[in-house]
Design a protein around this motif. Structure first.
Motif, PDB file in Angstrom:
ATOM      1  N   LYS A  66       0.822  -1.213   0.000  1.00 37.20           N
ATOM      2  CA  LYS A  66       0.000   0.000   0.000  1.00 37.20           C
ATOM      3  C   LYS A  66       0.853   1.259   0.000  1.00 37.20           C
ATOM      4  CE  LYS A  66      -3.271   2.600   2.858  1.00 37.20           C
ATOM      5  NZ  LYS A  66      -3.985   2.652   4.158  1.00 37.20           N
ATOM      6  N   ASN A  67       1.944   1.251   0.756  1.00 36.83           N
ATOM      7  CA  ASN A  67       2.713   2.477   0.971  1.00 36.83           C
ATOM      8  C   ASN A  67       4.100   2.491   0.328  1.00 36.83           C
ATOM      9  OD1 ASN A  67       1.156   4.268   2.978  1.00 36.83           O
ATOM     10  ND2 ASN A  67       0.991   2.233   3.899  1.00 36.83           N
ATOM     11  N   PHE A  89       3.550   4.118   8.632  1.00 34.03           N
ATOM     12  CA  PHE A  89       4.427   3.243   7.838  1.00 34.03           C
ATOM     13  C   PHE A  89       5.810   3.868   7.698  1.00 34.03           C
ATOM     14  CE2 PHE A  89       6.394   1.815   3.919  1.00 34.03           C
ATOM     15  CZ  PHE A  89       6.242   0.439   4.001  1.00 34.03           C
ATOM     16  N   ASN A 113       2.147  10.009  -0.802  1.00 29.24           N
ATOM     17  CA  ASN A 113       1.137  10.057   0.267  1.00 29.24           C
ATOM     18  C   ASN A 113       1.168   8.827   1.170  1.00 29.24           C
ATOM     19  OD1 ASN A 113       0.035  12.535  -0.812  1.00 29.24           O
ATOM     20  ND2 ASN A 113      -0.951  11.289  -2.391  1.00 29.24           N
ATOM     21  N   ALA A 114       2.382   8.288   1.386  1.00 30.13           N
ATOM     22  CA  ALA A 114       2.518   7.146   2.292  1.00 30.13           C
ATOM     23  C   ALA A 114       2.101   7.540   3.702  1.00 30.13           C
ATOM     24  CB  ALA A 114       3.961   6.652   2.299  1.00 30.13           C
ATOM     25  N   ASP A 115       1.510   6.583   4.428  1.00 30.61           N
ATOM     26  CA  ASP A 115       1.052   6.839   5.793  1.00 30.61           C
ATOM     27  C   ASP A 115       2.230   7.147   6.714  1.00 30.61           C
ATOM     28  OD1 ASP A 115      -1.463   6.230   4.874  1.00 30.61           O
ATOM     29  OD2 ASP A 115      -1.435   4.160   5.633  1.00 30.61           O
ATOM     30  N   LEU A 163       9.223   4.745  -0.816  1.00 26.56           N
ATOM     31  CA  LEU A 163       7.880   5.166  -0.425  1.00 26.56           C
ATOM     32  C   LEU A 163       7.077   5.620  -1.636  1.00 26.56           C
ATOM     33  CD1 LEU A 163       8.638   7.257   2.791  1.00 26.56           C
ATOM     34  CD2 LEU A 163       7.689   4.949   2.674  1.00 26.56           C
ATOM     35  N   GLU A 196       2.449  -4.293   6.758  1.00 24.06           N
ATOM     36  CA  GLU A 196       1.324  -4.332   5.832  1.00 24.06           C
ATOM     37  C   GLU A 196       1.588  -5.435   4.810  1.00 24.06           C
ATOM     38  OE1 GLU A 196       1.407  -0.326   4.417  1.00 24.06           O
ATOM     39  OE2 GLU A 196       2.513  -0.832   2.617  1.00 24.06           O
TER      40      GLU A 196
END
Length: 285
Positions: A10-11, A174, A169-171, A166, A218
């Motif tokens: 996701k990230n 994370f 807009n990676a969290d 990364l 993740e």
């Protein structure tokens, strides 16, 4: 053959490669000293990671120009896992002055002009400089570990790399965990010498250090596995065309002094010989 795995979560996206056999083949061709081979091998491995981001017939060149013992490194890669390269040293084996200068990343994507990015580089601090390149030139925060280690008799014990980058807009959570992992994880050469497969290294990169079980930060997905190989596409016709650019008068002068012209490929060491007969068309004009 070497091996590379590319994947995504996701990230982040990740690349993990074992280039031991590839760098051994390069060493067998070039016969560099141990320090030069380690440095050259790291750039070949980096080129394999960056080549995995290419598509179709795209090609990539990494070129360094520095002021120390190593003057230049040139490495080419493509989307199909092919790598080739060469290194130029000074005659002064001064390992205290390993060299600082610039690194150029040149991507030929079939456009009118290639994409060129330039960054400062210091051979004594490669991972940080390469991470800085990705951040400054492509705005991609990256964690990277490059490894080339030799045995006492000059053979390649292990060579490889891992890189996590990364996504936009990676969290923040994370990012924090990735920064902690970057500080905690052992270098790539130690992981490889410990017998860890590429799959296990990926799992380690995503392991959640805040849990006592096998939980991941993740889930991730492997997108591609490919072979990496040292491969040169030189041929006689290409060298002949290059020699023809010397022009009629220069060729006449050369053949008055020599019976043949010998050209050697810097990437693979293959030699090509040409006689006056090979240039009859241009010499008779």
């Amino acid at each position: 053959m070497g091996r590379l795995i590319r994947g995504v979560s996701k990230n982040a996206r990740f690349f993990v490669a074992d280039t031991t056999d590839v760098i051994q083949e390069a060493l067998d061709i070039h016969k560099y000293d141990e320090y030069s081979m380690k440095t050259f091998g790291k750039f070949c491995t980096l080129a394999s990671l960056m080549g995995a981001t290419l598509k179709g017939e795209d090609k990539l060149t990494i070129r360094t120009d520095t002021d120390g013992y190593i003057k230049n490194i040139v490495v080419n890669s493509d989307a199909n896992g092919n790598i080739k390269g060469y290194l130029v040293n000074t005659t002064d084996e001064n390992f205290d002055g390993l060299g600082k200068g610039t690194m150029r990343i040149i991507k030929d994507m079939g456009l009118k002009e290639p994409y060129v990015a330039i960054s400062n580089i210091d051979y004594s601090n490669l991972p940080n400089d390469i991470s800085a390149f990705f951040y400054n030139s492509e705005q991609i925060p990256s964690v990277i570990s490059l490894a080339v280690e030799c045995t006492n008799d000059g053979k390649i014990l292990c060579a490889g790399a891992f890189m996590v980058q990364l996504l936009p807009n990676a969290d923040e959570d994370f990012i924090t965990k990735l920064e902690r992992k970057a500080e905690a994880i052992r270098p790539m050469n130690e992981l490889m010498k410990g017998g860890m497969s590429l799959e296990r290294i990926i799992n380690l990169l995503y392991d959640d250090m805040d849990t006592e079980d096998d939980s991941l930060v993740e889930n991730y997905e492997i997108l591609e596995e490919k072979e990496i190989k040292y491969s040169c596409d030189c041929n006689s016709e290409r060298f002949q065309r290059g020699i023809m650019t010397l022009g009629k008068e220069e060729l006449k002068h050369i053949f008055e002094e020599e019976k043949e012209i010998e050209a050697e490929c810097q990437f693979c060491g293959k030699k090509y010989k040409f006689t006056e007969k090979d240039f009859e068309d241009i010499l008779k004009k």
